[in-house]
Design a protein around this motif. Structure first.
Motif, PDB file in Angstrom:
ATOM      1  N   SER A 211       0.711  -3.943   6.860  1.00  0.00           N
ATOM      2  CA  SER A 211      -0.434  -3.798   7.759  1.00  0.00           C
ATOM      3  C   SER A 211      -1.672  -3.359   6.994  1.00  0.00           C
ATOM      4  O   SER A 211      -2.772  -3.889   7.197  1.00  0.00           O
ATOM      5  N   LEU A 212      -1.502  -2.401   6.085  1.00  0.00           N
ATOM      6  CA  LEU A 212      -2.622  -1.950   5.265  1.00  0.00           C
ATOM      7  C   LEU A 212      -3.151  -3.072   4.389  1.00  0.00           C
ATOM      8  O   LEU A 212      -4.368  -3.250   4.239  1.00  0.00           O
TER       9      LEU A 212
ATOM     10  N   GLN B  79      -5.366   5.593   2.532  1.00  0.00           N
ATOM     11  CA  GLN B  79      -4.619   5.062   3.672  1.00  0.00           C
ATOM     12  C   GLN B  79      -3.116   4.924   3.405  1.00  0.00           C
ATOM     13  O   GLN B  79      -2.353   4.688   4.343  1.00  0.00           O
ATOM     14  N   GLY B  80      -2.704   5.025   2.161  1.00  0.00           N
ATOM     15  CA  GLY B  80      -1.307   4.827   1.833  1.00  0.00           C
ATOM     16  C   GLY B  80      -0.529   6.125   1.774  1.00  0.00           C
ATOM     17  O   GLY B  80      -1.000   7.190   2.165  1.00  0.00           O
ATOM     18  N   ALA B  81       0.691   6.025   1.243  1.00  0.00           N
ATOM     19  CA  ALA B  81       1.560   7.187   1.126  1.00  0.00           C
ATOM     20  C   ALA B  81       1.213   8.000  -0.119  1.00  0.00           C
ATOM     21  O   ALA B  81       0.723   7.458  -1.110  1.00  0.00           O
TER      22      ALA B  81
ATOM     23  N   ALA C 147     -11.363  -0.124   0.033  1.00  0.00           N
ATOM     24  CA  ALA C 147     -11.157  -0.001   1.477  1.00  0.00           C
ATOM     25  C   ALA C 147      -9.928   0.840   1.793  1.00  0.00           C
ATOM     26  O   ALA C 147      -9.893   1.559   2.797  1.00  0.00           O
ATOM     27  N   LEU C 148      -8.922   0.753   0.934  1.00  0.00           N
ATOM     28  CA  LEU C 148      -7.713   1.554   1.136  1.00  0.00           C
ATOM     29  C   LEU C 148      -7.906   3.022   0.751  1.00  0.00           C
ATOM     30  O   LEU C 148      -7.054   3.853   1.064  1.00  0.00           O
ATOM     31  N   GLY C 149      -9.003   3.326   0.072  1.00  0.00           N
ATOM     32  CA  GLY C 149      -9.284   4.715  -0.275  1.00  0.00           C
ATOM     33  C   GLY C 149      -8.832   5.127  -1.656  1.00  0.00           C
ATOM     34  O   GLY C 149      -8.782   6.323  -1.960  1.00  0.00           O
TER      35      GLY C 149
ATOM     36  N   ARG D 209       5.325   0.838  -4.251  1.00  0.00           N
ATOM     37  CA  ARG D 209       5.602   1.650  -5.443  1.00  0.00           C
ATOM     38  C   ARG D 209       4.935   3.033  -5.313  1.00  0.00           C
ATOM     39  O   ARG D 209       5.509   4.045  -5.711  1.00  0.00           O
ATOM     40  N   LEU D 210       3.735   3.058  -4.741  1.00  0.00           N
ATOM     41  CA  LEU D 210       3.051   4.339  -4.533  1.00  0.00           C
ATOM     42  C   LEU D 210       3.772   5.189  -3.495  1.00  0.00           C
ATOM     43  O   LEU D 210       3.671   6.420  -3.511  1.00  0.00           O
ATOM     44  N   ALA D 211       4.498   4.537  -2.594  1.00  0.00           N
ATOM     45  CA  ALA D 211       5.289   5.249  -1.593  1.00  0.00           C
ATOM     46  C   ALA D 211       6.677   5.617  -2.121  1.00  0.00           C
ATOM     47  O   ALA D 211       7.499   6.160  -1.374  1.00  0.00           O
ATOM     48  N   ASP D 212       6.923   5.308  -3.402  1.00  0.00           N
ATOM     49  CA  ASP D 212       8.206   5.610  -4.057  1.00  0.00           C
ATOM     50  C   ASP D 212       9.388   4.899  -3.391  1.00  0.00           C
ATOM     51  O   ASP D 212      10.513   5.410  -3.383  1.00  0.00           O
ATOM     52  N   LYS D 213       9.143   3.704  -2.824  1.00  0.00           N
ATOM     53  CA  LYS D 213      10.242   2.929  -2.289  1.00  0.00           C
ATOM     54  C   LYS D 213      11.055   2.373  -3.450  1.00  0.00           C
ATOM     55  O   LYS D 213      10.497   1.840  -4.405  1.00  0.00           O
ATOM     56  N   PRO D 214      12.377   2.497  -3.392  1.00  0.00           N
ATOM     57  CA  PRO D 214      13.190   2.148  -4.566  1.00  0.00           C
ATOM     58  C   PRO D 214      13.171   0.655  -4.868  1.00  0.00           C
ATOM     59  O   PRO D 214      13.175  -0.191  -3.967  1.00  0.00           O
TER      60      PRO D 214
END
Length: 435
Positions: free
Chosen positions: A6-7, A105-107, A159-161, A423-428
């Motif tokens: 969505s982002l 806007q992200g994790a 835009a995402l910050g 990757r920034l959200a540390d999803k494996p």
């Protein structure tokens, strides 16, 4: 994953709005770009030794948000920072730094994003920061044009910050030859750009970092990813997009000989001659006087100039015997070790990398991009390789077959933005996958 997509979709719409803004801002670009090169690109007599140290900055106004956003155009900084040449000596590099005004806007904490631009040329006026203020730079002497092709990517991440730095690379804008596709100097410029961005943002090396690049930029971020564990181990690199990467210069030169931007071969040859003096005599044996003059002309050209003045250049017009310069390079004993040393893939990235490539890319061959992924996978790296199946359209003209996959893979469904947000959200993610 749903939030990341969505982002990414919202940010991609921002990129489209920015491109429309540039299209309507052309008159201003003509007026601004007619001015002489800014003295900012001249380094002081002495620069700091430390890689990533800030040499100087000055404010600049840029188009990196849509005209509907508050504070458009955006305020940014023109930055000069210290990096390293291939031999390790310090050098000044210029770039553009954008400190976001909106929340991330992200994790996780606000990240730093370093963008490696695609091929813009070899003349100082081709530096991406020259065109950043207006989106288009037009020069009168010599008559030429250069566009800010990294407007969409910078707009997306702004835009995402995220805080964003777009490097100009070594020798673009600043003194000296631009060492096109030199993996050492490209990687240094990217990683030292991350250090400089963190310094300007007032944050430390623990700040999450991602690298973004396509074409020449994809090769630069790939080089940086594999160099990071040794060259910049303190950086908290989370992931890299190496789209359509210029990984094996020998295959690139052969592919584009006679293509619309065939003159870019001159960028690569000039860069090799600048760092490998042993090549001079070998090239002198085969190149004609007019060929030597053309190399000099190309060293002062931007990509748009190649299309306007030297379209579909064939390097057999540059040699004494009428055989192509790329054929000669393939047979030169002096050239083989140089091309081998410049090929990316000999070191293992410590963090995940997304490589994308168009199967029908007529400029940056698919095979050498896949080989890069295979080389890294053989060393145990975490690599996701995605094939873009866009069918061939007007082969040899670059724009549909090379830049088409960039737009799709960068901003389309299941895109590079989503991959890096994950990757920034540390999803494996682990191992290797080939799609």
């Amino acid at each position: 994953m749903r939030q990341s997509r969505s982002l990414a979709r919202r940010a991609a719409l921002t990129a489209v709005a920015c491109l429309a803004a540039v299209a309507g801002h052309g008159a201003g670009a003509q007026q601004v770009a007619a001015e002489p090169m800014n003295a900012f690109y001249t380094p002081p007599a002495a620069i700091p030794e430390t890689p990533g140290a800030i040499v100087k900055t000055q404010p600049m106004t840029i188009l990196a948000t849509p005209p509907t956003a508050a504070g458009w155009p955006t305020q940014a900084q023109h930055v000069m920072y210290t990096s390293r040449l291939q031999d390790g000596s310090p050098v000044a590099v210029s770039g553009t730094y954008i400190e976001p005004k909106n929340p991330w806007q992200g994790a996780g904490p606000r990240p730093t994003v370093v963008i490696g631009p695609g091929t813009s040329g070899q003349a100082d006026r081709c530096a991406m920061s020259v065109a950043f203020s207006t989106g288009i730079s037009v020069t009168a002497d010599p008559l030429g044009l250069s566009a800010n092709q990294e407007l969409p990517s910078s707009a997306v991440w702004t835009a995402l910050g995220a805080r964003v730095l777009i490097t100009d690379y070594i020798g673009l804008g600043t003194p000296g030859i631009h060492t096109y596709a030199n993996r050492f100097e490209s990687g240094h410029a990217i990683l030292d750009g991350a250090r400089a961005a963190n310094a300007l943002g007032g944050v430390g090396p623990e700040t999450p970092l991602v690298l973004w690049g396509y074409s020449q930029g994809g090769g630069a971020t790939a080089a940086a990813a594999e160099m990071q564990p040794e060259y910049a181990p303190e950086l908290n690199l989370k992931g890299t997009w190496a789209g359509g990467p210029v990984a094996d210069l020998s295959e690139i030169l052969e592919r584009i000989d006679g293509a619309l931007i065939g003159g870019a071969i001159g960028f690569g040859v000039n860069a090799m001659l600048a760092r490998y003096p042993e090549l001079h005599q070998a090239v002198d044996r085969v190149i004609s006087p007019s060929g030597r003059a053309m190399l000099a002309t190309l060293s002062e050209s931007c990509v748009a100039d190649l299309i306007t003045y030297h379209p579909f250049l064939k390097t057999n017009s540059l040699t004494i015997d009428g055989r192509s310069l790329t054929e000669h390079l393939a047979e030169m004993p002096e050239a083989a070790p140089v091309l081998a040393e410049l090929r990316i893939g000999s070191m293992k990235p410590a963090t995940p990398v997304l490589i994308t490539s168009g199967r029908n890319d007529d400029t940056v061959p698919y095979g050498q991009a896949r080989r890069l992924a295979e080389d890294w996978c053989g060393q145990g790296a975490t690599v996701t390789f995605r094939t873009n199946e866009l069918p061939p359209i007007l082969p040899g003209t670059t724009i549909p077959n090379h830049f088409g996959p960039e737009l799709i893979d960068g901003f389309g469904p299941d895109n590079a933005v989503t991959y890096l947000l994950d990757r920034l959200a540390d999803k494996p993610v682990s191992g290797c996958s080939f799609d």
